[in-house]
Design an enzyme around this catalytic site. Structure first.
Site, PDB file in Angstrom:
ATOM      1  N   HIS A  29       0.796  -1.237   0.000  1.00  0.00           N
ATOM      2  CA  HIS A  29       0.000   0.000   0.000  1.00  0.00           C
ATOM      3  C   HIS A  29       0.815   1.266   0.000  1.00  0.00           C
ATOM      4  O   HIS A  29       0.247   2.355   0.033  1.00  0.00           O
ATOM      5  CB  HIS A  29      -0.902   0.041   1.233  1.00  0.00           C
ATOM      6  CG  HIS A  29      -2.130  -0.792   1.092  1.00  0.00           C
ATOM      7  ND1 HIS A  29      -3.285  -0.319   0.525  1.00  0.00           N
ATOM      8  CD2 HIS A  29      -2.373  -2.070   1.414  1.00  0.00           C
ATOM      9  CE1 HIS A  29      -4.193  -1.274   0.534  1.00  0.00           C
ATOM     10  NE2 HIS A  29      -3.667  -2.349   1.063  1.00  0.00           N
TER      11      HIS A  29
ATOM     12  N   THR B  64      -8.463   6.614  -2.586  1.00  0.00           N
ATOM     13  CA  THR B  64      -9.811   6.160  -2.917  1.00  0.00           C
ATOM     14  C   THR B  64     -10.791   7.307  -2.719  1.00  0.00           C
ATOM     15  O   THR B  64     -11.863   7.314  -3.324  1.00  0.00           O
ATOM     16  CB  THR B  64     -10.256   4.965  -2.042  1.00  0.00           C
ATOM     17  OG1 THR B  64      -9.996   5.282  -0.673  1.00  0.00           O
ATOM     18  CG2 THR B  64      -9.521   3.701  -2.435  1.00  0.00           C
TER      19      THR B  64
ATOM     20  N   LYS C 107      -8.791  13.529   4.174  1.00  0.00           N
ATOM     21  CA  LYS C 107      -7.897  12.369   4.163  1.00  0.00           C
ATOM     22  C   LYS C 107      -7.021  12.464   5.401  1.00  0.00           C
ATOM     23  O   LYS C 107      -6.955  13.535   6.027  1.00  0.00           O
ATOM     24  CB  LYS C 107      -7.033  12.350   2.902  1.00  0.00           C
ATOM     25  CG  LYS C 107      -6.420  13.719   2.568  1.00  0.00           C
ATOM     26  CD  LYS C 107      -5.725  13.761   1.221  1.00  0.00           C
ATOM     27  CE  LYS C 107      -6.628  13.758   0.032  1.00  0.00           C
ATOM     28  NZ  LYS C 107      -6.531  12.566  -0.778  1.00  0.00           N
ATOM     29  N   ARG C 108      -6.329  11.397   5.757  1.00  0.00           N
ATOM     30  CA  ARG C 108      -5.411  11.482   6.897  1.00  0.00           C
ATOM     31  C   ARG C 108      -4.456  12.656   6.723  1.00  0.00           C
ATOM     32  O   ARG C 108      -4.089  12.999   5.597  1.00  0.00           O
ATOM     33  CB  ARG C 108      -4.597  10.185   7.014  1.00  0.00           C
ATOM     34  CG  ARG C 108      -5.360   9.017   7.581  1.00  0.00           C
ATOM     35  CD  ARG C 108      -6.049   9.339   8.880  1.00  0.00           C
ATOM     36  NE  ARG C 108      -5.137   9.832   9.893  1.00  0.00           N
ATOM     37  CZ  ARG C 108      -4.354   9.059  10.645  1.00  0.00           C
ATOM     38  NH1 ARG C 108      -4.369   7.756  10.510  1.00  0.00           N
ATOM     39  NH2 ARG C 108      -3.560   9.582  11.534  1.00  0.00           N
TER      40      ARG C 108
ATOM     41  N   LYS D 146       0.611  14.186   1.711  1.00  0.00           N
ATOM     42  CA  LYS D 146      -0.677  14.564   1.115  1.00  0.00           C
ATOM     43  C   LYS D 146      -0.786  16.079   0.940  1.00  0.00           C
ATOM     44  O   LYS D 146      -1.661  16.575   0.261  1.00  0.00           O
ATOM     45  CB  LYS D 146      -1.820  14.037   1.975  1.00  0.00           C
ATOM     46  CG  LYS D 146      -1.903  12.497   1.986  1.00  0.00           C
ATOM     47  CD  LYS D 146      -3.050  12.019   2.860  1.00  0.00           C
ATOM     48  CE  LYS D 146      -3.191  10.521   2.961  1.00  0.00           C
ATOM     49  NZ  LYS D 146      -3.987   9.911   1.882  1.00  0.00           N
TER      50      LYS D 146
ATOM     51  N   LYS E 242     -14.361   8.399  -4.800  1.00  0.00           N
ATOM     52  CA  LYS E 242     -15.677   8.712  -4.231  1.00  0.00           C
ATOM     53  C   LYS E 242     -16.128  10.101  -4.674  1.00  0.00           C
ATOM     54  O   LYS E 242     -17.299  10.309  -5.024  1.00  0.00           O
ATOM     55  CB  LYS E 242     -15.597   8.706  -2.697  1.00  0.00           C
ATOM     56  CG  LYS E 242     -15.143   7.419  -2.070  1.00  0.00           C
ATOM     57  CD  LYS E 242     -14.825   7.660  -0.584  1.00  0.00           C
ATOM     58  CE  LYS E 242     -13.993   6.551  -0.016  1.00  0.00           C
ATOM     59  NZ  LYS E 242     -13.406   6.920   1.300  1.00  0.00           N
TER      60      LYS E 242
HETATM   61  C1  LIG Z   1     -12.086   7.113   1.618  1.00  0.00           C
HETATM   62  C2  LIG Z   1     -11.651   7.512   2.957  1.00  0.00           C
HETATM   63  C3  LIG Z   1     -10.294   7.750   3.216  1.00  0.00           C
HETATM   64  C4  LIG Z   1      -9.239   7.663   2.146  1.00  0.00           C
HETATM   65  O1  LIG Z   1      -9.054   8.935   1.558  1.00  0.00           O
HETATM   66  P1  LIG Z   1      -7.798   9.231   0.611  1.00  0.00           P
HETATM   67  O2  LIG Z   1      -8.089  10.579   0.062  1.00  0.00           O
HETATM   68  O3  LIG Z   1      -7.794   8.183  -0.442  1.00  0.00           O
HETATM   69  O4  LIG Z   1      -6.592   9.194   1.474  1.00  0.00           O
HETATM   70  C5  LIG Z   1      -9.921   8.133   4.488  1.00  0.00           C
HETATM   71  N1  LIG Z   1     -10.829   8.269   5.474  1.00  0.00           N
HETATM   72  C6  LIG Z   1     -12.138   8.069   5.260  1.00  0.00           C
HETATM   73  C7  LIG Z   1     -13.094   8.252   6.382  1.00  0.00           C
HETATM   74  C8  LIG Z   1     -12.602   7.665   4.008  1.00  0.00           C
HETATM   75  O5  LIG Z   1     -13.905   7.427   3.817  1.00  0.00           O
END
Ligand SMILES: *Cc1c(COP(=O)(O)O)cnc(C)c1O
Length: 756
Positions: A314, A601, A494-495, A500, A605
Site C-alpha cells: 500500500h 480512494t 484524508k489522513r 498529502k 468517491k
Molecule cells: C475514503 C476515505 C479515506 C481515504 O481517503 P484518501 O483521500 O484516499 O486518502 C480516508 N478516510 C475516510 C473516512 C474515508 O472514507
C-alpha cells in the site's frame, strides 16, 4: 421476511412499546436487532475455495443503512417508519460509527468485503475488535486533542460466537474470543463474515484521553488501533496485536478447513489469504508452525503456505514498510523465531543479495520481504504505484519473481458512496440511464449521451446545490458554523500527512487571504473544507492542523475576507462525515507529492459524486485523468520520475527547499506563519517549527509545486463560473467513475489471484 411484524415484536419485547411510541434511540436498537438477525440468517456463499482477507483495519462506517440496502429492506423500512410518522435518517443518526480503521487502507478493506459479498464470493475478513478505535478527535485551543472513541454498546453489530483460540505469547497465554459481523451482499442473497478477535477481559476506557498502561497486554491488547509507538512498550504492543490477530486467524482457517472435510496438506487448494499491507505478515510463519505441528514437514508446510498467501503493498513510504526487531518477536512469539530464521536462510539460498533478505544485519525482520518471498502474488494498488514498485522500490524482488507482481487498481463500493450517500444524484442517474449500472457500473458511461442535454445539466447543478445546502445544515448542527452554500466547496479530506500536502493547500489559503486584504477579490467565493486526523505522535502533522485551525479563526474574525474565503476543519473526520460532505463537493483536492500516494480512494468517491479533481499525476489520479480527459480534471506539479530523482543524492539533483523559498511570492506565503496576526491566535513555537521545516527541509516538496498549484486552482475557480461547461465536467466525471467500482477491483482479484 415481514419487517413490520419483526419490528413490532422486538420493540414490544425490549421496551414494552409499539414502534410508533418508541423514541429514535429505541427504534434504532430494534432496527439493529432485526437487521442483524436478517443478515445472520443468510447462507454463506458456496465454493471449494475460500478467501480470508487479513487486515489490521476495517473502516466499516455505520452499517444500518448499508445493511438495509444490501438486504433489500431499505425502501420498506423507510415507508414503514414514515407510516409511524418517523424518519429513517433521524433513526440512523443514533448509530455510533464503528471505529476499526484509520484511513484509506481500512476503508478499502470495508469496500472489498461489501463487493465480495455482493458478487457472492466466499470470503471473510479477519481483524481485531478494537474497543476505542483510533481516537476521537476534538479541537481544543486550535489543536487536536485525542479521546477514546467507543462504539460497542449494549447492542451492536457484533454477533457472539462460541469460538475461543489460545494464543501463546512467550511468558503467558491469551485467549482470543471470536466475534462476527455479518456482511450481507447486495443482490446476492448470501452473507460473509467479518471475524474480529478480542481479549477475554477488555479494559474499560482510559480515564485520561488515550493514555493507558501499554504493558497491560492482557486487558489492553484490543483497546486501540495503532497505540502510540513512540516508546518500546507501544511498539511491543503492536507486535502483540499483530501476532494475536494472525495466530487466532490461522487457527480459524485450519479449523474451518477441517470442517469442510479437507486435510492440512490440501490447504492451498482450498484457501487463499490476502495480506492487506504488512501488519498481518506473521500469518506466514504462524501457519507454517501450525501445519508442522499437524504433521507436515517443513518443506510441505512452506509449500502450502507460499501457495496460499498473497500480499498487497500500500505504500512506498519507507517508514511504513514495517521492520520489527527479532528481539521483539523473541519476546512476543518465541515459537516463530526458528521459523523466521529458517525462512531467511532459504531466501538467501535463492538470492544472496542481503538487501532482499528477511533478517538484516541489525537484527530487523523485514515483513514485506517475508511476504514477497513466501507469497505467490504481490500487488500494488494503482497502475503508477505498481510500476514504481517494479522499477524502483521493489526492483530487486521484481527481477527475482517477475510473475508474482501485478496491479489491482483500488475501487470503492458505489452502493455506499453513491447510492446510499447521494439519493438525489442516484435518482437523476436512474432517470437518464436506468438502474442497470448498479449491477454493471461500467454502464455509467451511458451518461455521456447527455452532454448536450440542458435539462440534465441544469438538474445536475441543482442536485449539487441542494447537497451543499444540506451539508451546511449538518455542519451548523454539529459545529455551529454557518457557511454560504453558494460558495465553491473545495474539499480535502484524508489522513493528515505531509506527503498529502494539506500544508500546500494552507499556503493557497494564505495567498487568497493576502490578495483579498489587498482588495483583489476572487471571481467566486471559495470554502476550503478539511477533514483529517493526525497520528498523535506525528508532531509536524499536528502543527499543520494547528495552522489550518488558526487560519480558520483568522478568517472568521475578518469581515472583509469572510464573504470571499472560508476555511473549515471538520472535527473528528470519519466515514459518516465523508458521506455527508462528498455529495456537496465541487473540487476534489488530490495534491499529494507525485509518487507518494499509492492510489487514493477518496479521489474516486468524490469523482463519482460529480466533484472535479484538482490533483497531481499520482496514484489513481493518473487513471482518472486518462479516463476523463484533460478538459475534465485540473492537473499540475512535478511528475513522479522527477520527484524520485530529486530524492536521489547522486548527480546533485537533490531537492533544496531554500531554492524555492527564495522566490518573492513563496517567501511571503511561508513567512505568513510568523505574521503578527497568526501569532496572536496560535502557538508561537508550533508555528515557528512548521515555518522552519517548510523553509529548510520540506521533505514532501510543497514549495516545489505551490506556485503552479495556486495558478491552476485560480483557473478552476474562474472556470467554475461557466456553469454549463462545469456541469459537463461533472457529468463526465460521474460517467467515468464506473471503472472505480470495487466490484471491478474484486473481479480482477478473483480472476488473477484468488480463483474462488
Ligand atoms: C475514503 C476515505 C479515506 C481515504 O481517503 P484518501 O483521500 O484516499 O486518502 C480516508 N478516510 C475516510 C473516512 C474515508 O472514507
Amino acid at each position: 421476511m415481514d419487517l413490520k411484524e419483526r419490528l413490532e415484536q422486538t420493540t414490544r419485547e425490549r421496551f414494552g412499546l409499539a414502534p410508533d411510541r418508541c423514541d429514535d434511540r429505541q427504534l434504532y436498537e430494534a432496527l439493529l436487532i432485526v437487521t442483524r438477525r436478517a443478515a445472520e440468517e443468510r447462507p454463506a456463499p458456496a465454493g471449494e475455495r475460500k478467501l480470508y482477507y487479513f487486515s489490521a483495519e476495517f473502516l466499516m462506517g455505520k452499517l444500518l443503512d448499508n445493511n438495509l440496502l444490501a438486504l433489500g429492506l431499505r425502501d420498506q423500512a423507510q415507508e414503514l417508519l414514515a407510516s409511524w410518522g418517523r424518519d429513517l435518517n433521524a433513526v440512523e443518526e443514533q448509530e455510533p460509527e464503528p471505529s476499526l480503521g484509520n484511513g484509506g487502507l481500512g476503508r478499502l478493506a470495508a469496500c472489498f468485503l461489501d463487493s465480495i459479498a455482493a458478487l457472492g464470493l466466499p470470503g471473510d475478513g479477519v481483524g481485531l475488535c478494537y474497543h476505542y478505535g483510533l481516537f476521537r478527535q476534538k479541537f481544543v485551543d486550535n489543536r487536536q486533542a485525542e479521546f477514546p472513541d467507543p462504539w460497542i454498546g449494549e447492542e451492536s453489530w457484533l454477533i457472539p460466537t462460541e469460538t475461543v483460540f489460545p494464543v501463546s505469547c512467550g511468558g503467558f497465554d491469551l485467549k482470543a474470543k471470536l466475534w462476527d459481523v455479518a456482511i450481507p451482499g447486495a443482490h446476492s442473497g448470501v452473507a460473509n463474515r467479518l471475524h474480529l478477535f478480542d481479549v477475554e477481559e477488555p479494559a474499560p476506557p482510559p480515564e485520561q484521553g488515550i493514555v493507558f498502561d501499554k504493558t497491560d497486554i492482557v486487558h489492553h491488547l484490543t483497546s486501540f488501533l495503532y497505540p502510540d509507538d513512540g516508546d518500546e512498550a507501544g511498539r511491543l504492543l503492536r507486535v502483540y496485536q499483530q501476532y494475536f490477530m494472525v495466530s487466532a486467524g490461522a487457527q480459524l482457517i485450519l479449523q474451518e478447513l477441517k470442517e469442510r472435510g479437507y486435510s492440512p496438506a490440501e490447504l492451498a487448494d482450498h484457501t487463499v489469504i490476502q495480506i492487506n499491507d504488512t501488519h498481518p505478515s506473521m500469518v506466514i510463519p504462524e501457519l507454517i508452525r501450525l501445519l508442522t505441528a499437524q504433521g507436515l514437514t517443513m518443506d510441505e508446510a512452506i509449500e502450502q503456505v507460499s501457495r496460499t498467501c498473497a500480499y498487497t503493498n500500500h505504500t512506498i513510504l519507507a517508514e511504513a514498510l514495517e521492520k520489527w526487531p527479532m528481539a521483539f518477536i523473541e519476546k512476543v512469539a518465541p515459537q516463530l523465531v526458528p521459523i523466521i530464521r529458517e525462512l531467511d536462510r532459504r531466501a538467501r539460498e535463492v538470492c544472496p543479495d542481503p538487501a532482499l533478505a528477511i533478517l538484516d544485519e541489525k537484527g530487523l525482520v523485514h515483513m514485506a520481504h517475508m511476504d514477497i518471498h513466501y507469497g505467490f502474488s504481490v500487488n500494488g494498488v494503482a497502475a503508477l504505484h505498481t510500476e514504481i514498485l517494479k522499477k524502483s522500490e521493489l526492483k530487486g524482488f521484481y527481477g527475482l519473481y517477475p510473475d508474482r507482481f501485478n496491479n489491482k487498481t483500488n475501487g470503492v463500493t458505489l452502493r455506499r458512496w453513491l447510492e446510499a450517500c447521494n439519493p438525489a444524484l442516484t435518482r437523476l442517474i436512474d432517470e437518464c440511464i436506468g438502474g442497470g449500472w448498479r449491477q454493471d457500473p461500467g454502464r455509467l458511461v451511458g451518461l455521456m449521451d447527455f452532454m448536450d442535454n440542458d435539462r440534465v445539466l441544469s438538474h445536475l447543478l441543482t442536485v449539487k446545490q441542494s447537497a451543499r445546502e444540506r451539508f451546511c445544515r449538518t455542519l451548523r448542527e454539529a459545529q455551529g458554523i454557518e457557511l454560504d452554500p453558494n460558495s465553491i466547496f473545495d474539499v480535502q479530506i484524508k489522513r493528515l500527512h505531509e506527503y498529502k500536502r494539506q500544508q500546500m493547500n494552507a499556503l493557497y489559503v494564505i495567498q487568497k487571504y493576502l490578495e483579498i486584504r489587498e482588495g483583489r477579490l476572487p471571481e467566486h467565493s471559495v470554502t476550503v473544507l478539511f477533514g483529517a486526523k493526525a497520528a498523535p505522535a506525528y508532531v509536524m502533522a499536528r502543527h499543520i492542523i494547528h495552522l489550518i485551525l488558526c487560519l480558520q479563526r483568522l478568517i472568521e474574525n475578518d469581515p472583509v475576507v469572510r464573504p470571499w474565503l472560508r476555511v473549515v476543519m471538520l472535527e473528528n473526520y470519519n466515514v459518516t462525515w465523508a458521506e455527508q460532505l462528498i455529495p456537496a463537493a465541487d473540487i476534489s483536492e488530490q495534491i499529494s507529492l507525485a509518487s507518494k500516494e499509492a492510489s487514493g480512494t477518496g479521489n474516486m468517491k468524490l469523482m463519482a459524486n460529480g466533484a472535479v479533481t484538482l490533483g497531481t499525476l499520482d496514484g489513481a489520479n493518473v487513471e482518472i485523468a486518462e479516463l476523463v480527459g484533460p478538459g475534465n480534471i485540473y492537473t499540475f506539479g512535478a511528475h513522479s520520475d522527477r520527484v524520485l530523482r530529486l530524492y536521489d543524492d547522486r548527480g546533485g539533483a537533490r531537492y533544496r527547499s531554500l531554492d524555492y523559498y527564495h522566490t518573492p511570492r513563496v517567501e511571503r506565503l511561508v513567512d505568513f506563519l510568523l505574521s503578527p496576526e497568526l501569532l496572536e491566535l496560535g502557538d508561537a513555537r508550533a508555528l515557528a517549527e512548521l515555518w522552519r521545516d517548510m523553509k529548510g527541509k520540506d521533505w514532501f516538496m510543497a514549495l516545489l509545486d505551490v506556485e503552479e498549484y495556486i495558478s491552476v486552482k485560480d483557473l478552476a475557480v474562474r472556470q467554475y463560473g461557466d456553469r454549463k461547461s462545469w456541469a459537463r465536467k461533472m457529468l463526465v466525471n460521474i460517467a467515468k467513475s464506473g471503472y472505480f467500482s470495487s466490484d471491478r477491483t474484486i473481479r480482477q482479484y478473483n480472476q488473477d489471484i484468488w480463483h474462488l
